[in-house]
Design an enzyme around this catalytic site. Sequence first.
Site, PDB file in Angstrom:
ATOM      1  N   ASN A  74     -42.985  27.669 -29.869  1.00  0.00           N
ATOM      2  CA  ASN A  74     -42.134  26.147 -29.696  1.00  0.00           C
ATOM      3  C   ASN A  74     -40.510  27.039 -30.190  1.00  0.00           C
ATOM      4  OD1 ASN A  74     -41.160  24.965 -32.449  1.00  0.00           O
ATOM      5  ND2 ASN A  74     -42.948  24.852 -32.595  1.00  0.00           N
ATOM      6  N   ALA A  75     -39.394  26.631 -30.381  1.00  0.00           N
ATOM      7  CA  ALA A  75     -38.524  26.994 -31.578  1.00  0.00           C
ATOM      8  C   ALA A  75     -37.104  25.767 -31.829  1.00  0.00           C
ATOM      9  CB  ALA A  75     -37.718  28.032 -30.834  1.00  0.00           C
ATOM     10  N   CYS A 135     -41.227  27.299 -41.761  1.00  0.00           N
ATOM     11  CA  CYS A 135     -40.760  26.620 -39.960  1.00  0.00           C
ATOM     12  C   CYS A 135     -40.196  28.400 -39.938  1.00  0.00           C
ATOM     13  CB  CYS A 135     -39.965  25.738 -39.730  1.00  0.00           C
ATOM     14  SG  CYS A 135     -39.103  25.563 -38.679  1.00  0.00           S
ATOM     15  N   GLY A 249     -54.359  24.004 -33.906  1.00  0.00           N
ATOM     16  CA  GLY A 249     -55.089  24.422 -32.960  1.00  0.00           C
ATOM     17  C   GLY A 249     -56.624  23.062 -32.979  1.00  0.00           C
ATOM     18  N   GLY A 270     -52.146  18.479 -34.502  1.00  0.00           N
ATOM     19  CA  GLY A 270     -50.366  18.943 -34.549  1.00  0.00           C
ATOM     20  C   GLY A 270     -50.050  18.440 -32.797  1.00  0.00           C
TER      21      GLY A 270
END
Lengths: 311, 246
Positions: A74-75, A135, A249, A270
Amino acid sequence: MSVQRATFGRVGTVVSGIALKNPVFAAAGTAGFGESVPYDLSLLGGIMTKGTSPDPWRGNPLPRVAEVPAGMLNAIGLENPGMERVAAELLPGLARHDLAVVVNVVGRTLDEYRRVVAYLSPCPRVDAFEINVSCPNVSEGGLAFGRDPAAAAAVVAACRDVTAKPLWVKLTPNTLDPVAVAEGVVRAGADAVTLINTVLGMRIDPRTRRPVLAAGVGGLSGPAVRPVAVRMVYEVARAVDVPVIGMGGIVTAEDALEFILAGARAVAVGTANLVDPWAAVKVAQGLEAFARREGLDSLDALVGAAGSRRP
Amino acid sequence: MHQGWFPVERCHRVAADVVELSVHAPALARSAQPGQFIGLGVGGEAFALLRRPMGVSAIRGERLAVSFRVAGAGTRWLAARRPGDPVDLLGPLGRGFPDLGEDPVILVGGGVGVARLLPVAERARGEVMALVGFRRGGQVFGIERIRRAGGVVRVATEDGSEGRRGVVTELLEEAIAEGRPGRVLASGPRALLRAVKGICVGRRRPALLALEGQMACGWGVCLGCSTGGLLVCRDGPVFEAEAVEL
């Protein structure tokens, strides 16, 4: 799915003086502020909110997500409405629920982190802050602080000045020496460390010959990163005296137990929430069932049991 | 929103490149509305974590169907499911088409996007005109279902092998010029939706657009599908044409 709160009796714990009915959090950015969660949030130990900045952030262009085996990239770029709307519109929704609320804090500069903590610290519904110095999806701040022990410590020290509430610091795996960063933030006043944030990754489309994500690179999460996360929790938990909250995970209670045995006092679910909105509750339920099967009154004796904690 | 494993009832090709997967899923079928979508888990060779968001293409009692183009390992795995095989579903997701009562509607669909309009045609209580466009004749599907439901269908193919040679927006221009009444409901590729929006906003014709979006979750938390501050998965996938940036 129906789960009664009373089903949790053997897995409660305490982190930074905050009593948790079970050691399971929803990880930042995977449950928003709880507003869309389809079950009673009080079934969780706590929630780490979507990363919150002083002003609204629009996030990155699309595509922001891509699939990889056993995980995703993801970005997103920490799209969020800013601390004022978070306080006025999103945190009140959490007031009805009995769980720990940990606000994830993001900034481009030291002062931006400090502003968010100072502004939200008086909110009664905020139990702690998770300072996100890890992040990978913002051009300034974020990871730049989290890779360098001194810079990470400076962010924590700045936030420490403006709140008496617990400061947790979210650590990155994208550094050569995570233990040094953990030790740095603890010396600067961190009350706990949470790890791991996503692992830098990239996909390229052979047809277009371009990166799949508009931002180019993004963060890898999901079961693909779990062994990396367990190893980091193991290393960091042996080096610092503050609690460690483990994530990376986790899909099942067995996955969560790996983190606990590696040294985590609590865990966060998550990416699994994205696939199954009930994933975090299922992990909490599974831990309770494990404790019952094993005849344990608490999981605390298992924390770090996979290795000696300090030589 | 429900999640669970449900048995496949039927999985078959409805056109050269479109597969319809029908599932016995009472909990989902009873609450699903046309325009909503389902997140389908995939297994096998794909070894995939994320669900595939797919529009509902039929709602019948305790059964619902999704239709999709086979595009990669995940959709290939889904297309190989046989009756009785369990599939992992999450849904119904998003906000679908509103109930238009007895008002007339003009449905505008392109390619596999036509599938999401079929339950609208089957539930409509007013007059339905469906304008559907495909690249080639072999890709045409769904028109018998619309006709059985009492709708009028006009077809355009780019190669002219079935219906009119051309694109579906030409059919829309004509229908509006003929004075055909009704709100426009459109589903298809982004370029089609953009063209429909241009036509309808210019003529003050109310239009609802069913978007597609790349998303990891489908329930409003990952923010992968954010467009102009709106989430395709939670605020849509059906939007008023004027309300959405395309």
